[in-house]
Design a protein around this motif. Sequence first.
Motif, PDB file in Angstrom:
ATOM      1  N   SER A  74     -27.961   5.139 -21.610  1.00 35.62           N
ATOM      2  CA  SER A  74     -28.815   4.023 -21.183  1.00 35.62           C
ATOM      3  C   SER A  74     -29.226   4.218 -19.735  1.00 35.62           C
ATOM      4  O   SER A  74     -30.272   4.784 -19.454  1.00 35.62           O
ATOM      5  N   ASN A  75     -28.422   3.765 -18.800  1.00 36.04           N
ATOM      6  CA  ASN A  75     -28.722   3.951 -17.382  1.00 36.04           C
ATOM      7  C   ASN A  75     -27.781   4.998 -16.829  1.00 36.04           C
ATOM      8  O   ASN A  75     -26.656   5.105 -17.282  1.00 36.04           O
ATOM      9  N   PRO A  76     -28.160   5.771 -15.893  1.00 36.32           N
ATOM     10  CA  PRO A  76     -29.430   5.821 -15.198  1.00 36.32           C
ATOM     11  C   PRO A  76     -30.501   6.499 -16.048  1.00 36.32           C
ATOM     12  O   PRO A  76     -30.200   7.250 -16.975  1.00 36.32           O
ATOM     13  N   ALA A  77     -31.745   6.238 -15.705  1.00 30.97           N
ATOM     14  CA  ALA A  77     -32.867   6.793 -16.451  1.00 30.97           C
ATOM     15  C   ALA A  77     -32.914   8.309 -16.312  1.00 30.97           C
ATOM     16  O   ALA A  77     -32.442   8.874 -15.330  1.00 30.97           O
ATOM     17  N   SER A  78     -33.480   8.941 -17.319  1.00 25.19           N
ATOM     18  CA  SER A  78     -33.675  10.379 -17.266  1.00 25.19           C
ATOM     19  C   SER A  78     -34.511  10.716 -16.030  1.00 25.19           C
ATOM     20  O   SER A  78     -35.387   9.954 -15.651  1.00 25.19           O
ATOM     21  N   ASN A  79     -34.226  11.837 -15.411  1.00 25.77           N
ATOM     22  CA  ASN A  79     -34.879  12.313 -14.182  1.00 25.77           C
ATOM     23  C   ASN A  79     -34.407  11.599 -12.925  1.00 25.77           C
ATOM     24  O   ASN A  79     -34.955  11.828 -11.854  1.00 25.77           O
ATOM     25  N   THR A  80     -33.407  10.717 -13.008  1.00 26.38           N
ATOM     26  CA  THR A  80     -32.818  10.150 -11.802  1.00 26.38           C
ATOM     27  C   THR A  80     -32.142  11.284 -11.038  1.00 26.38           C
ATOM     28  O   THR A  80     -31.523  12.155 -11.632  1.00 26.38           O
ATOM     29  N   ILE A  81     -32.283  11.268  -9.722  1.00 25.05           N
ATOM     30  CA  ILE A  81     -31.761  12.328  -8.866  1.00 25.05           C
ATOM     31  C   ILE A  81     -30.517  11.832  -8.140  1.00 25.05           C
ATOM     32  O   ILE A  81     -30.493  10.722  -7.624  1.00 25.05           O
ATOM     33  N   TYR A 124     -18.703   1.629  -9.470  1.00 23.86           N
ATOM     34  CA  TYR A 124     -18.334   2.376 -10.667  1.00 23.86           C
ATOM     35  C   TYR A 124     -17.488   3.581 -10.298  1.00 23.86           C
ATOM     36  O   TYR A 124     -17.432   3.987  -9.147  1.00 23.86           O
ATOM     37  N   THR A 125     -16.819   4.110 -11.312  1.00 25.49           N
ATOM     38  CA  THR A 125     -16.105   5.366 -11.160  1.00 25.49           C
ATOM     39  C   THR A 125     -16.846   6.402 -11.992  1.00 25.49           C
ATOM     40  O   THR A 125     -17.502   6.068 -12.986  1.00 25.49           O
ATOM     41  N   THR A 132     -20.150  22.842 -13.369  1.00 28.25           N
ATOM     42  CA  THR A 132     -20.452  24.269 -13.287  1.00 28.25           C
ATOM     43  C   THR A 132     -21.732  24.441 -12.477  1.00 28.25           C
ATOM     44  O   THR A 132     -22.336  23.451 -12.055  1.00 28.25           O
ATOM     45  N   ASN A 133     -22.162  25.663 -12.297  1.00 28.40           N
ATOM     46  CA  ASN A 133     -23.423  25.921 -11.599  1.00 28.40           C
ATOM     47  C   ASN A 133     -24.631  25.399 -12.355  1.00 28.40           C
ATOM     48  O   ASN A 133     -25.698  25.228 -11.781  1.00 28.40           O
ATOM     49  N   THR A 134     -24.483  25.156 -13.653  1.00 29.60           N
ATOM     50  CA  THR A 134     -25.626  24.740 -14.473  1.00 29.60           C
ATOM     51  C   THR A 134     -25.490  23.354 -15.073  1.00 29.60           C
ATOM     52  O   THR A 134     -26.424  22.872 -15.708  1.00 29.60           O
ATOM     53  N   SER A 135     -24.350  22.699 -14.892  1.00 30.04           N
ATOM     54  CA  SER A 135     -24.165  21.400 -15.536  1.00 30.04           C
ATOM     55  C   SER A 135     -23.140  20.535 -14.799  1.00 30.04           C
ATOM     56  O   SER A 135     -22.142  21.040 -14.295  1.00 30.04           O
ATOM     57  N   LEU A 136     -23.443  19.251 -14.771  1.00 32.14           N
ATOM     58  CA  LEU A 136     -22.503  18.239 -14.269  1.00 32.14           C
ATOM     59  C   LEU A 136     -22.467  17.140 -15.318  1.00 32.14           C
ATOM     60  O   LEU A 136     -23.490  16.532 -15.616  1.00 32.14           O
ATOM     61  N   ARG A 137     -21.295  16.938 -15.913  1.00 28.58           N
ATOM     62  CA  ARG A 137     -21.126  15.845 -16.873  1.00 28.58           C
ATOM     63  C   ARG A 137     -20.162  14.833 -16.285  1.00 28.58           C
ATOM     64  O   ARG A 137     -19.067  15.198 -15.857  1.00 28.58           O
ATOM     65  N   LEU A 138     -20.598  13.587 -16.257  1.00 27.35           N
ATOM     66  CA  LEU A 138     -19.790  12.503 -15.717  1.00 27.35           C
ATOM     67  C   LEU A 138     -19.531  11.467 -16.791  1.00 27.35           C
ATOM     68  O   LEU A 138     -20.415  11.158 -17.594  1.00 27.35           O
ATOM     69  N   GLU A 147     -18.096  -1.156 -18.838  1.00 28.07           N
ATOM     70  CA  GLU A 147     -18.851  -0.310 -19.760  1.00 28.07           C
ATOM     71  C   GLU A 147     -18.733   1.139 -19.323  1.00 28.07           C
ATOM     72  O   GLU A 147     -18.740   1.437 -18.135  1.00 28.07           O
ATOM     73  N   SER A 148     -18.647   2.033 -20.308  1.00 30.63           N
ATOM     74  CA  SER A 148     -18.578   3.459 -20.024  1.00 30.63           C
ATOM     75  C   SER A 148     -19.736   4.177 -20.695  1.00 30.63           C
ATOM     76  O   SER A 148     -20.205   3.757 -21.750  1.00 30.63           O
TER      77      SER A 148
END
Length: 167
Positions: A74-81, A124-125, A132-138, A147-148
């Motif tokens: 849902s949030n944050p929107a796609s392309n949020t920096i 939030y936490t 990694t150099n190519t991905s960040l998953r939170l 909410e998670s």
Amino acid sequence: MIKRQSRLLLVLSVLVAGLIGCTQSVSPTSNNTVAQSTTSPTPTTAQTTPSQTAADADLTILFSKIWRVTDASSNPASNTIYVFLPNGTLLQTSCTETYGIYGWTVDKETPRVLQVSENGSPAYTAEIVELTNTSLRLNRRLLRTNESEEVTLTPVEEEFVCPDLPR
């Protein structure tokens, strides 16, 4: 009139020279990584500053990239920096929202958990599931609603300009 223009030019020259002298330089051989600060702020709470826990959970990659949301339920929107700075500052912006500058710390007990505050209050936490150099998953958990959601980000690799929005 010419004297006034000369003074203005002199003042502008001094300001520009000062700004150039204060900017961080990036070595052309450093593969576009952000220079690390050699000073670390003193923590004032039970959390530690990000630079103190880098040895525990190497967050160097986190600081050396500009991250763009590529997948979120849902949030944050796609392309949020997201731009994480090693001094505990987070810049968050998107093409449709105004920017926000927030504080963040690393949980002392769980170094892979970032605690983000908005307006001085915990918001939030964000548990780092993958970095990694190519991905960040939170795994982001909003503290007010509990909410998670999982958010996937990838580094910005090239120039990007937000498209014009319809009026």
